[in-house]
Write a protein that holds these residues in place. Structure first.
Motif, PDB file in Angstrom:
ATOM      1  N   ASP A  37     -50.098 -45.566  37.908  1.00  0.00           N
ATOM      2  CA  ASP A  37     -51.003 -46.598  38.466  1.00  0.00           C
ATOM      3  C   ASP A  37     -50.458 -47.704  38.806  1.00  0.00           C
ATOM      4  O   ASP A  37     -49.860 -48.665  38.247  1.00  0.00           O
ATOM      5  CB  ASP A  37     -52.221 -46.478  37.603  1.00  0.00           C
ATOM      6  N   THR A  38     -50.849 -48.119  40.260  1.00  0.00           N
ATOM      7  CA  THR A  38     -50.682 -49.256  40.835  1.00  0.00           C
ATOM      8  C   THR A  38     -50.892 -50.637  40.145  1.00  0.00           C
ATOM      9  O   THR A  38     -50.173 -51.429  39.954  1.00  0.00           O
ATOM     10  CB  THR A  38     -50.780 -49.557  42.377  1.00  0.00           C
ATOM     11  N   GLU A  39     -52.205 -50.632  39.642  1.00  0.00           N
ATOM     12  CA  GLU A  39     -52.774 -51.814  39.075  1.00  0.00           C
ATOM     13  C   GLU A  39     -52.180 -52.032  37.717  1.00  0.00           C
ATOM     14  O   GLU A  39     -51.765 -53.196  37.420  1.00  0.00           O
ATOM     15  CB  GLU A  39     -54.322 -51.725  38.969  1.00  0.00           C
ATOM     16  N   ILE A  40     -52.014 -50.997  36.932  1.00  0.00           N
ATOM     17  CA  ILE A  40     -51.341 -51.067  35.677  1.00  0.00           C
ATOM     18  C   ILE A  40     -49.560 -51.460  35.891  1.00  0.00           C
ATOM     19  O   ILE A  40     -49.166 -52.249  35.207  1.00  0.00           O
ATOM     20  CB  ILE A  40     -51.303 -49.765  34.840  1.00  0.00           C
ATOM     21  N   LEU A  85     -45.312 -43.688  29.347  1.00  0.00           N
ATOM     22  CA  LEU A  85     -45.478 -44.594  28.365  1.00  0.00           C
ATOM     23  C   LEU A  85     -46.972 -44.938  28.299  1.00  0.00           C
ATOM     24  O   LEU A  85     -47.511 -45.408  29.043  1.00  0.00           O
ATOM     25  CB  LEU A  85     -44.750 -45.982  28.875  1.00  0.00           C
ATOM     26  N   TYR A  86     -47.359 -44.492  27.048  1.00  0.00           N
ATOM     27  CA  TYR A  86     -48.840 -44.547  26.758  1.00  0.00           C
ATOM     28  C   TYR A  86     -49.211 -45.489  25.631  1.00  0.00           C
ATOM     29  O   TYR A  86     -48.057 -45.874  24.830  1.00  0.00           O
ATOM     30  CB  TYR A  86     -49.090 -42.956  26.243  1.00  0.00           C
ATOM     31  N   HIS A  90     -51.132 -39.702  35.794  1.00  0.00           N
ATOM     32  CA  HIS A  90     -49.483 -39.914  35.898  1.00  0.00           C
ATOM     33  C   HIS A  90     -49.136 -38.509  35.791  1.00  0.00           C
ATOM     34  O   HIS A  90     -48.292 -38.077  36.320  1.00  0.00           O
ATOM     35  CB  HIS A  90     -49.398 -40.705  34.584  1.00  0.00           C
ATOM     36  N   MET A  91     -49.721 -37.710  34.835  1.00  0.00           N
ATOM     37  CA  MET A  91     -49.271 -36.387  34.404  1.00  0.00           C
ATOM     38  C   MET A  91     -49.437 -35.413  35.818  1.00  0.00           C
ATOM     39  O   MET A  91     -48.852 -34.616  36.152  1.00  0.00           O
ATOM     40  CB  MET A  91     -50.073 -35.849  33.251  1.00  0.00           C
ATOM     41  N   GLU A  92     -50.497 -35.850  36.557  1.00  0.00           N
ATOM     42  CA  GLU A  92     -50.980 -34.911  37.731  1.00  0.00           C
ATOM     43  C   GLU A  92     -49.960 -35.066  38.786  1.00  0.00           C
ATOM     44  O   GLU A  92     -49.574 -34.261  39.483  1.00  0.00           O
ATOM     45  CB  GLU A  92     -52.268 -35.312  38.368  1.00  0.00           C
TER      46      GLU A  92
END
Length: 390
Positions: free
Chosen positions: A194-197, A230-231, A243-245
């Motif tokens: 995800d871009t924001e993360i 990384l979770y 992420h997984m998708e």
């Protein structure tokens, strides 16, 4: 677990939407984004774990894979400053880190002469002086010295920097390293797509599209790779499933991924030490949902130096069928972040015992999951006293 057993568990589930997901898993149907998020948010650990274990045993039975490997970490000096990283030292403060020469790294390879290791894993910081051609020379020397050793090396973050500095396209860069002896890619550097993360935890490194493109080009050359996530930091369940998708979509396209590896965020010695680490329950649910959602990934791996030995054993009931390898105390990435495993090394006998303790079947593999030896009927006492397995 037999089909009738898991069907009973599903039928006893009170939530109709979760029953529907369970039925899809039993029937071999793909689950989608909203369903995976629902498993994270509403399903109990016992329900999710039972489904994941059913899927794991449908694919692999009791087999749990490992390999005999060692790591080379050329440097922890890095031009990037990821907020979650406890490992790297900025180039401006490189006197606090280490920088290995090619000769020093070859000495590490030669240490394993005559030993039945099958893989060397090479990852490290992004050092401006360790460019593409530095690593081409290293790869060529390793292959000249030990042609049978599988070289798995360089995260997409390292590769992106190398290729840009060498003014090569991704295709040209991957081909150059492959021809020099690089056999496959590890899965590091993916973090959360995800871009924001990414802006908050690793803004200056390669973005999601760049990471995926590097792995795509490796697959097109016939190379295999792994994928990580990384979770347990500032992401939410939707970010994890997104992420997984993206990984699942690339796997649909190329089929080049071997295994998916969820990596637990560790909060010691980094700029995100204020973020509490995930619980063991959250860890197990993440592995379980990964096994259920990543239906086109043949393997789910728990990296035991990151989780610790007991938690790694527990994952084998939550969808995991691989524990990585013997490592031989040759990695510092997670020990520096506060992992329970401060000196991550297991002999083959110890790793086999770890797997057998939880009633699973230890199988030594190579990097591409060709079975080398099944230890199901091996006597642990005899193994512990043999130099072949220690």
């Amino acid at each position: 677990m037999r089909t009738e057993q898991i069907q009973e568990i599903v039928n006893n589930q009170s939530d109709a939407m979760l029953r529907r997901i369970g039925d899809k898993i039993i029937n071999g149907e793909r689950i989608f984004f909203d369903e995976a998020v629902l498993l994270f948010e509403k399903a109990g650990l016992a329900f999710t774990g039972a489904l994941a274990n059913y899927k794991r045993e449908s694919l692999h039975g009791n087999k749990t894979y490992f390999n005999r490997n060692f790591h080379i970490e050329p440097t922890n000096v890095c031009v990037f400053s990821c907020a979650f990283c406890s490992y790297s030292r900025l180039y401006a403060h490189r006197d606090e880190g280490w920088e290995l020469s090619i000769d020093q790294m070859m000495d590490m390879v030669k240490k394993y002469d005559g030993k039945p290791v099958t893989e060397v894993h090479i990852v490290g910081g992004v050092h401006p002086k360790m460019n593409l051609y530095f690593f081409v020379e290293l790869l060529q020397k390793i292959k000249a010295h030990r042609p049978d050793l599988h070289i798995k090396g360089f995260t997409a973050v390292e590769l992106d920097y190398m290729f840009r500095k060498a003014k090569l396209s991704v295709e040209e860069g991957v081909k150059t390293l492959h021809e020099a002896g690089l056999d496959s890619l590890p899965g590091g550097g993916a973090e959360i797509f995800d871009t924001e993360i990414r802006k908050q935890i690793c803004e200056d490194k390669v973005n999601a599209d760049g990471w995926l493109d590097i792995h795509r080009h490796a697959h097109l050359l016939g190379m295999h790779s792994n994928a990580t996530m990384l979770y347990g930091h500032i992401e939410n369940y939707g970010h994890r499933v997104d992420h997984m998708e993206r990984l699942r979509k690339l796997q649909d396209e190329t089929g080049g991924f071997n295994t998916f590896i969820p990596l637990k965020f560790r909060n010691k010695g980094n700029d995100m030490s204020y973020v509490a680490e995930s619980s063991v329950i959250e860890d197990m649910k993440t592995y379980a949902v990964s096994r259920l959602f990543m239906d086109n990934f043949p393997h789910i791996k728990a990296y035991w130096p990151m989780l610790g030995r007991q938690s790694a054993q527990l994952t084998l009931s939550f969808g995991v069928n691989d524990l990585d390898g013997t490592i031989d105390d040759s990695t510092k990435i997670y020990s520096m972040a506060g992992s329970e495993e401060q000196h991550p090394s297991l002999s083959t006998a110890e790793l086999v015992a770890l797997i057998k303790q939880v009633k699973r079947e230890p199988v030594e593999r190579d990097t591409l999951y060709k079975e080398i030896k099944n230890y199901k009927d091996m006597d642990l006492t005899a193994m512990a006293s043999s130099p072949l397995y220690n």
